[in-house]
Design a protein around this motif. Structure first.
Motif, PDB file in Angstrom:
ATOM      1  N   MET A 129     -38.261 -26.526  28.585  1.00  0.00           N
ATOM      2  CA  MET A 129     -38.375 -27.001  29.955  1.00  0.00           C
ATOM      3  C   MET A 129     -38.729 -25.842  30.876  1.00  0.00           C
ATOM      4  N   ARG A 130     -39.714 -26.059  31.752  1.00  0.00           N
ATOM      5  CA  ARG A 130     -40.116 -25.051  32.719  1.00  0.00           C
ATOM      6  C   ARG A 130     -39.687 -25.526  34.104  1.00  0.00           C
ATOM      7  N   THR A 131     -38.822 -24.807  34.737  1.00  0.00           N
ATOM      8  CA  THR A 131     -38.357 -25.203  36.052  1.00  0.00           C
ATOM      9  C   THR A 131     -37.988 -23.958  36.836  1.00  0.00           C
ATOM     10  N   ALA A 132     -38.251 -23.978  38.122  1.00  0.00           N
ATOM     11  CA  ALA A 132     -37.907 -22.852  38.972  1.00  0.00           C
ATOM     12  C   ALA A 132     -36.803 -23.210  39.957  1.00  0.00           C
ATOM     13  N   GLY A 133     -36.403 -24.470  39.995  1.00  0.00           N
ATOM     14  CA  GLY A 133     -35.408 -24.914  40.953  1.00  0.00           C
ATOM     15  C   GLY A 133     -34.303 -25.698  40.279  1.00  0.00           C
ATOM     16  N   PRO A 134     -33.349 -26.214  41.049  1.00  0.00           N
ATOM     17  CA  PRO A 134     -32.238 -26.990  40.495  1.00  0.00           C
ATOM     18  C   PRO A 134     -32.736 -28.227  39.756  1.00  0.00           C
ATOM     19  N   VAL A 135     -32.012 -28.571  38.714  1.00  0.00           N
ATOM     20  CA  VAL A 135     -32.328 -29.752  37.916  1.00  0.00           C
ATOM     21  C   VAL A 135     -31.075 -30.619  37.857  1.00  0.00           C
ATOM     22  N   THR A 136     -31.222 -31.887  38.144  1.00  0.00           N
ATOM     23  CA  THR A 136     -30.111 -32.822  37.989  1.00  0.00           C
ATOM     24  C   THR A 136     -30.426 -33.769  36.852  1.00  0.00           C
ATOM     25  N   GLY A 137     -29.396 -34.257  36.207  1.00  0.00           N
ATOM     26  CA  GLY A 137     -29.595 -35.175  35.095  1.00  0.00           C
ATOM     27  C   GLY A 137     -28.269 -35.576  34.497  1.00  0.00           C
ATOM     28  N   THR A 138     -28.373 -36.164  33.316  1.00  0.00           N
ATOM     29  CA  THR A 138     -27.197 -36.595  32.569  1.00  0.00           C
ATOM     30  C   THR A 138     -27.357 -36.138  31.131  1.00  0.00           C
ATOM     31  N   ALA A 139     -26.318 -35.518  30.591  1.00  0.00           N
ATOM     32  CA  ALA A 139     -26.313 -35.069  29.199  1.00  0.00           C
ATOM     33  C   ALA A 139     -25.008 -35.508  28.564  1.00  0.00           C
ATOM     34  N   ALA A 140     -25.106 -36.160  27.412  1.00  0.00           N
ATOM     35  CA  ALA A 140     -23.927 -36.681  26.715  1.00  0.00           C
ATOM     36  C   ALA A 140     -23.125 -37.602  27.629  1.00  0.00           C
ATOM     37  N   GLY A 141     -23.830 -38.328  28.518  1.00  0.00           N
ATOM     38  CA  GLY A 141     -23.171 -39.240  29.437  1.00  0.00           C
ATOM     39  C   GLY A 141     -22.521 -38.561  30.631  1.00  0.00           C
ATOM     40  N   ILE A 142     -22.775 -37.262  30.812  1.00  0.00           N
ATOM     41  CA  ILE A 142     -22.114 -36.479  31.856  1.00  0.00           C
ATOM     42  C   ILE A 142     -23.154 -36.036  32.878  1.00  0.00           C
ATOM     43  N   PRO A 143     -22.995 -36.385  34.152  1.00  0.00           N
ATOM     44  CA  PRO A 143     -23.944 -35.909  35.162  1.00  0.00           C
ATOM     45  C   PRO A 143     -23.801 -34.409  35.352  1.00  0.00           C
ATOM     46  N   PHE A 144     -24.911 -33.743  35.654  1.00  0.00           N
ATOM     47  CA  PHE A 144     -24.865 -32.303  35.833  1.00  0.00           C
ATOM     48  C   PHE A 144     -25.915 -31.858  36.833  1.00  0.00           C
ATOM     49  N   LEU A 145     -25.707 -30.666  37.357  1.00  0.00           N
ATOM     50  CA  LEU A 145     -26.714 -29.947  38.122  1.00  0.00           C
ATOM     51  C   LEU A 145     -26.892 -28.594  37.450  1.00  0.00           C
ATOM     52  N   ALA A 146     -28.133 -28.235  37.144  1.00  0.00           N
ATOM     53  CA  ALA A 146     -28.428 -26.978  36.454  1.00  0.00           C
ATOM     54  C   ALA A 146     -29.264 -26.075  37.346  1.00  0.00           C
ATOM     55  N   LEU A 147     -28.916 -24.786  37.352  1.00  0.00           N
ATOM     56  CA  LEU A 147     -29.682 -23.765  38.057  1.00  0.00           C
ATOM     57  C   LEU A 147     -30.279 -22.818  37.030  1.00  0.00           C
ATOM     58  N   PRO A 148     -31.592 -22.557  37.093  1.00  0.00           N
ATOM     59  CA  PRO A 148     -32.228 -21.692  36.101  1.00  0.00           C
ATOM     60  C   PRO A 148     -31.854 -20.231  36.302  1.00  0.00           C
ATOM     61  N   PRO A 149     -32.076 -19.400  35.289  1.00  0.00           N
ATOM     62  CA  PRO A 149     -31.765 -17.972  35.416  1.00  0.00           C
ATOM     63  C   PRO A 149     -32.515 -17.327  36.569  1.00  0.00           C
ATOM     64  N   ALA A 150     -31.893 -16.314  37.144  1.00  0.00           N
ATOM     65  CA  ALA A 150     -32.537 -15.598  38.247  1.00  0.00           C
ATOM     66  C   ALA A 150     -33.856 -14.981  37.814  1.00  0.00           C
ATOM     67  N   THR A 151     -33.981 -14.683  36.523  1.00  0.00           N
ATOM     68  CA  THR A 151     -35.187 -14.040  36.004  1.00  0.00           C
ATOM     69  C   THR A 151     -36.233 -15.034  35.521  1.00  0.00           C
ATOM     70  N   GLY A 152     -35.988 -16.336  35.728  1.00  0.00           N
ATOM     71  CA  GLY A 152     -36.940 -17.345  35.306  1.00  0.00           C
ATOM     72  C   GLY A 152     -36.407 -18.182  34.166  1.00  0.00           C
ATOM     73  N   PRO A 153     -37.041 -19.317  33.891  1.00  0.00           N
ATOM     74  CA  PRO A 153     -36.527 -20.268  32.900  1.00  0.00           C
ATOM     75  C   PRO A 153     -36.853 -19.894  31.455  1.00  0.00           C
ATOM     76  N   HIS A 154     -36.499 -18.674  31.075  1.00  0.00           N
ATOM     77  CA  HIS A 154     -36.678 -18.251  29.687  1.00  0.00           C
ATOM     78  C   HIS A 154     -35.350 -18.420  28.955  1.00  0.00           C
ATOM     79  N   PRO A 155     -35.306 -18.239  27.642  1.00  0.00           N
ATOM     80  CA  PRO A 155     -34.026 -18.363  26.919  1.00  0.00           C
ATOM     81  C   PRO A 155     -32.981 -17.408  27.484  1.00  0.00           C
TER      82      PRO A 155
END
Length: 342
Positions: free
Chosen positions: A1-27
């Motif tokens: 996944m390539r993203t530069a901003g917050p991501v909202t979604g549901t994983a394993a039935g659990i809502p979440f908000l994800a913030l990517p690394p400060a250095t970019g969306p790498h591993p």
């Protein structure tokens, strides 16, 4: 996944908000943040309060059971009913237990959604979210490389006492609630919490009237005894001491066990246990209503700073992240072996 901003979604039935690394969306490593019953009482509210924006890590904030999108049938009124009927048995206990139990499957699914490395995660909890984090450390099998708890409810008795003062009536203790209190008394269970030698930061608010700084200090001292093998609940450990830059507080001793390959030197070179007090921090580290990000406060900024430094030291300052930030990792390959920070 390539993203530069917050991501909202549901994983394993659990809502979440994800913030990517400060250095970019790498591993990069994963840091999970569990919100409180009080503000911030939602995933986006906690992300806005403690974003740890400079971390080269994925910061993911899941919603607790029975909160937000996970409200039970009957909504807020049903939550109120459960709290009035038996706060510890019907509300606090079930939320904490489910939140801790669902972490492994949440992490497993997040790894399929985001380029998260295979190393141990960071885990932070606020209030009751801290109770869930402590329960996961004591009973779970999730690999945690570092943890932090803010105004932790490490024993529910002070919360019950605060509710008694607020409502003006005594809580009706019974066999079930006494058993729940025993299970969630992580000062008494410090040996189990410390079994993985997970570096732990305990943050207390100087204005917290629910779980005052003495409560956090008690957890810290119990963990320290467990790390050293000197307390009644002590695990088999030997000690060092350490801290986090920019704060004054209790210095702890200890280290990670042999599974992670980080021996603890007698000179105390491993910074693995710390208690700090933020003078102007109250029990609720956010503002009402606490479901969305509110205005930042000086105390909240200090909490965010302490968490950022802690997880940078113990989770992201590894050979894996240093290499990944500059050599163009492929998300399809296997991440390098996790190397804990010195």
């Amino acid at each position: 996944m390539r993203t530069a901003g917050p991501v909202t979604g549901t994983a394993a039935g659990i809502p979440f908000l994800a913030l990517p690394p400060a250095t970019g969306p790498h591993p990069a490593p994963l840091v999970l943040g569990l919100h409180a019953f009080e503000p911030p009482r939602g995933e986006s509210a906690l992300a806005g309060t403690v974003p740890m924006a400079s971390l080269p890590a994925w910061r993911v904030y899941p919603g607790l059971p029975l909160f937000g999108a996970r409200l039970p049938e009957g909504g807020v009124r049903e939550i109120g009913r459960r709290g009035e009927q038996d706060y510890l048995v019907e509300l606090f206990g079930p939320v904490v237990e489910e939140a801790a139990a669902e972490l492994p499957r949440l992490v497993a699914e997040l790894r399929t959604r985001f380029p998260i490395t295979d190393g141990p995660i960071g885990l932070v909890g606020v209030g009751a979210g801290a109770t869930a984090a402590l329960l996961a450390l004591a009973e779970g099998d999730l690999a945690v490389g570092a943890a932090a708890v803010v105004n932790p409810v490490a024993d529910p008795a002070p919360v019950i006492a605060a509710r008694e003062r607020h409502h003006g009536s005594p809580y009706a203790w019974n066999d079930r609630s006494l058993a729940a209190r025993e299970r969630f008394d992580f000062i008494a269970r410090a040996g189990e919490v410390a079994r993985g030698r997970t570096p732990m930061l305990v943050v207390s608010g100087g204005r917290d009237e629910v779980v005052p700084p003495e409560h956090g200090r008690g957890l810290h001292e119990a963990l320290r005894a467990a790390f050293l093998g000197t307390g009644p609940a002590a695990s088999e450990a030997r000690g060092g001491h350490g801290g986090v830059r920019g704060f004054e507080g209790s210095e702890g001793e200890g280290g990670r066990d042999g599974r992670e390959g980080v021996p603890v030197s007698p000179e105390g070179t491993n910074h693995v246990l710390r208690h700090i007090v933020i003078p102007d921090l109250a029990h609720a580290i956010g503002t009402e209503p606490g479901l969305e990000p509110g205005p930042l406060t000086p105390a909240g900024v200090l909490v965010d700073r302490a968490l950022t430094e802690w997880f940078h030291r113990h989770v992201t300052a590894s050979a894996q992240v240093r290499a990944g930030a500059g050599d163009g990792w492929s998300t399809g390959g296997s991440p390098r072996a996790f190397v804990p920070s010195p």
